[in-house]
Design an enzyme around this catalytic site. Structure first.
Site, PDB file in Angstrom:
ATOM      1  N   SER A 135       0.448  -1.104   0.032  1.00  0.00           N
ATOM      2  CA  SER A 135      -0.034   0.082   0.365  1.00  0.00           C
ATOM      3  C   SER A 135       0.712   0.673   0.083  1.00  0.00           C
ATOM      4  O   SER A 135       1.938   1.262   1.193  1.00  0.00           O
ATOM      5  CB  SER A 135      -0.769   0.003   0.916  1.00  0.00           C
ATOM      6  OG  SER A 135      -1.538   1.000   1.310  1.00  0.00           O
ATOM      7  N   GLY A 290      -4.699  -4.275   5.672  1.00  0.00           N
ATOM      8  CA  GLY A 290      -3.527  -4.280   6.505  1.00  0.00           C
ATOM      9  C   GLY A 290      -3.905  -2.542   7.713  1.00  0.00           C
ATOM     10  O   GLY A 290      -4.197  -2.072   7.204  1.00  0.00           O
TER      11      GLY A 290
HETATM   12  C1  NPQ Z   1      -7.060   0.867   4.926  1.00  0.00           C
HETATM   13  N1  NPQ Z   1      -4.243   0.539   5.347  1.00  0.00           N
HETATM   14  O1  NPQ Z   1      -7.116  -0.151   4.032  1.00  0.00           O
HETATM   15  C2  NPQ Z   1      -5.493   1.296   5.817  1.00  0.00           C
HETATM   16  C3  NPQ Z   1      -5.400   3.116   6.217  1.00  0.00           C
HETATM   17  C4  NPQ Z   1      -4.475   2.956   7.801  1.00  0.00           C
HETATM   18  C5  NPQ Z   1      -2.001  -0.478   4.785  1.00  0.00           C
HETATM   19  O2  NPQ Z   1      -3.514   1.270   3.374  1.00  0.00           O
HETATM   20  C6  NPQ Z   1      -0.990   5.028  10.584  1.00  0.00           C
HETATM   21  C7  NPQ Z   1      -1.303   5.578   9.581  1.00  0.00           C
HETATM   22  C8  NPQ Z   1      -2.083   4.086  10.966  1.00  0.00           C
HETATM   23  C9  NPQ Z   1      -2.263   5.317   8.206  1.00  0.00           C
HETATM   24  C10 NPQ Z   1      -3.894   2.566   9.566  1.00  0.00           C
HETATM   25  C11 NPQ Z   1      -3.444   0.519   4.188  1.00  0.00           C
HETATM   26  C12 NPQ Z   1      -2.849   3.507   9.062  1.00  0.00           C
HETATM   27  C13 NPQ Z   1      -3.210   4.274   8.597  1.00  0.00           C
HETATM   28  C14 NPQ Z   1      -4.696   2.405   8.522  1.00  0.00           C
HETATM   29  C15 NPQ Z   1      -3.535   4.259   7.857  1.00  0.00           C
HETATM   30  O3  NPQ Z   1      -7.927   1.825   4.692  1.00  0.00           O
END
Ligand code: NPQ
Ligand code: MG
Length: 368
Positions: A135, A290
């Protein structure tokens, strides 16, 4: 299983590079680590709530409060026959899925250690390696984004997700698609759009994307349905799916065609298994999301994603994607075929690196 002592830790871990999404920019990741002692065994669970309520309303502080004052007291010294009993024991607490999921994870880890079987084995995981992607956060410019994506492809990732938001979307996705015509590419908006943006989002339809993740508000299945009607690209819901019931309703009304599954977001592994079952029965594509987990949560994600219903690559990157130093002795590495090995040791299959853990700890509470 009877837990006689819990240790709750609030951690802050520096990220190797800042991670920017439509809800903000982070240069460190906070989380809670739960440790439990039961009959000579030690179990761990990670709470994926962050310092700020950007992805969801939960934060490290709300989770600390809910775990300390409500969830831990509900199970301390109680005989729990199986981890799948945990959701029932916690059902008097409304909401707070990430806090609940952390506690359930502790019981799964202990259960596996007692049975001397890995979590993947216990759940019925069928593969030793899980296909994964990376990501990529919002970057300075489309050019910078293409460069960053190229570096991950160099490392072996074969599926890329880019974060988008209004004004940082079409050009970005076009630039990546032009540079890599055959790449498995998807986008994630983290709720940054409104239904009125449908004509704009339709421009993504020409880019052969695997999916568009969570374009609209988390509490808005209905407008996602209306948007999906206007797009060829499948919508995938993340923030909107908090339970197996939501998943069923979203699929039945056509609000999405793909589901992103995160055990923290749905309140634990038991609910995640129910969603996995539902998607498998209905032939709905599913993948493991994630949350920038430490090695503890990453191990749990790998066990979950080893199940046969996970048909798309997960957001489970190698440790080094996010962290220079992790809190587990195990570091997860990317194989040349864009997979990561599923842990095989009992339970979650991870061992803590105590010195790193201490260095990241902001606060500790032992109960009782
Ligand atoms: C999602 N994860 O799918 C999340 C977003 C997410 C891997 O894109 C700190 C900073 C914690 C940014 C937890 C990915 C977070 C963050 C999740 C972003 O939407
Ligand atoms: Mg998402």
């Amino acid at each position: 299983m009877k837990i006689t002592r819990f240790v709750l830790r609030h951690l802050r871990m520096p990220l190797r590079t800042p991670f920017e999404t439509s809800f903000g920019r982070a240069s460190a990741r906070e989380c809670l680590l739960l440790e439990a002692h039961s009959e000579g065994l030690t179990g761990y669970g990670e709470c994926v709530a962050d310092a700020e309520p950007g992805y969801s309303y939960e934060t490290t502080q709300t989770a600390w409060h809910i775990l300390r004052d409500f969830l831990i007291p509900a199970v301390l010294e109680q005989e729990i026959p199986h981890p799948q009993e945990i959701p029932h024991r916690l059902s008097h607490v409304r909401g707070h899925p990430m806090a609940k999921a952390a506690l359930e994870m502790v019981y799964w880890d202990l259960w596996g250690k007692r049975e001397e079987r890995s979590l993947a084995e216990i759940l019925g995981g069928k593969r030793s390696h899980v296909p994964v992607g990376v990501s990529v956060g919002l970057q300075e410019s489309p050019t910078a984004l293409v460069k960053t994506v190229a570096s991950y492809l160099q490392q072996g990732y074969r599926r890329v997700k880019i974060k988008i938001k209004p004004g940082r979307d079409i050009e970005e996705a076009q630039a990546v698609r032009r540079a890599f015509p055959d790449l498995l590419l998807q986008v994630d908006a983290n709720s940054a759009y409104r239904l009125e943006d449908a004509p704009h989002l339709r421009r993504l339809d020409d880019l052969n994307l695997l999916l568009i993740e969570q374009p609209l508000a988390e509490d808005d299945l209905w407008d996602h349905r209306a948007l999906q009607e206007q797009l060829r690209t499948p919508l995938c819901l993340d923030e909107s799916i908090l339970s197996a019931r939501h998943a069923r309703q979203a699929l039945e009304m056509g609000a999405c065609r793909i589901i992103n599954l995160k055990m923290g977001r749905v309140g634990g592994l038991s609910e995640a298994l129910a969603i996995h079952q539902l998607c498998r029965e209905r032939g709905v594509p599913l993948w493991c999301g994630g949350m920038l987990e430490t090695g503890v949560g990453r191990a749990a994600n790998l066990a979950l994603a080893s199940l046969p219903g996970f048909t798309l690559p997960g957001d489970i990157s190698a440790t080094e994607r996010y962290y220079e130093q992790d809190i587990t002795q195990e570091r997860f590495t990317l194989e040349p075929d864009s997979t990561i090995a599923v842990p095989t040791a009992p339970g979650l299959g991870v061992t803590l690196e105590r010195r790193a853990l201490e260095s990241f700890t902001l606060n500790t509470l032992t109960i009782p």
